[in-house]
Design an enzyme around this catalytic site. Structure first.
Site, PDB file in Angstrom:
ATOM      1  CB  THR A   1       2.224  -0.535  -4.561  1.00 51.59           C
ATOM      2  OG1 THR A   1       2.552  -0.361  -3.182  1.00 51.59           O
ATOM      3  CG2 THR A   1       1.742  -1.951  -4.778  1.00 51.59           C
TER       4      THR A   1
ATOM      5  CG  HIS B   1      -1.942  -1.095   1.188  1.00 48.39           C
ATOM      6  ND1 HIS B   1      -2.860  -1.261   0.176  1.00 48.39           N
ATOM      7  CD2 HIS B   1      -2.166  -2.117   2.051  1.00 48.39           C
ATOM      8  CE1 HIS B   1      -3.607  -2.318   0.425  1.00 48.39           C
ATOM      9  NE2 HIS B   1      -3.204  -2.863   1.550  1.00 48.39           N
ATOM     10  CB  CYS B   2       4.091   1.880  -1.008  1.00 48.60           C
ATOM     11  SG  CYS B   2       5.404   3.081  -1.295  1.00 48.60           S
ATOM     12  N   GLY B   3       2.786   4.408  -2.502  1.00 55.60           N
ATOM     13  CA  GLY B   3       2.657   5.119  -3.772  1.00 55.60           C
ATOM     14  C   GLY B   3       3.516   4.505  -4.872  1.00 55.60           C
TER      15      GLY B   3
END
Length: 197
Positions: A79, A75-77
């Protein structure tokens, strides 16, 4: 001053990226890898695969060819870089290139469950390279692979830091999160190492 410089350089960097010119800067370190292509001791580590009871020793993946190690989060920018990593893997896997993804919650952006993390990797992004179960990649509790990589360059500053091992050149290159997997500097380094006898 730093802020002003960043503002002034932003349009130039944006144009360079649109034009396909690499703006990546890499940390570099010399390695002493076995000349016969055998597995270096820092990779002789066993980890559990993501959402599986199966374990793998990283020496099973190492073929004396370029190896990209990445710390990942669901859930990372960054990803969506899974897509670029998979494309890079598909392009060079027949030549012995491998990618190993170390899922981690060191930056508090992992999925709540391993099942969900696996779904994001395998279903949403079609990842076929080796993904490992969640592990620490920073600090005193970092796994031995990342302790070694941090000692040679620096610890991950965020998710999707990329550590490229180049056996023929006895080099380690570290790229930050914002460097895309298919950046020309990464691909050129992989190709150069694959072509070296």
């Amino acid at each position: 001053m730093k802020k002003l410089l960043k503002i002034l350089l932003a349009p130039i960097l944006a144009i360079a990226q649109i034009a396909g010119i690499s703006t990546a800067s890499a940390e570099s370190a010399n390695l002493e890898l076995p000349a016969d292509g055998s597995c270096p001791s820092f990779l002789n580590q066993t980890f559990r695969k993501l959402h599986s009871s199966d374990e793998i020793n990283l020496c099973q993946l190492y073929q004396g060819k370029p190896l990209l190690i990445v710390n990942t989060a669901s859930h990372c920018g960054f990803t969506p870089q899974f897509k670029g990593l998979e494309a890079l893997y598909k392009k060079y896997q027949d030549q012995g290139f491998h990618i190993i993804g170390f899922s981690s919650n060191d930056f508090k952006q992992a999925a709540k469950t391993e099942e969900k993390a696996a779904e994001i990797c395998y279903k949403n992004y079609g990842v076929s390279f080796t993904m490992l179960a969640q592990t620490k990649v920073r600090g005193k509790k970092a796994n031995p692979v990342f302790q070694y990589l941090a000692d040679k360059t620096s610890k991950p500053s965020w998710n999707f830091n990329k550590y490229l091992i180049l056996p023929k050149q006895n080099k380690l290159l570290k790229f930050g999160s914002s460097t895309k997997p298919q950046d020309s500097q990464i691909e050129e380094a992989i190709r150069r190492d694959l072509e070296t006898n």
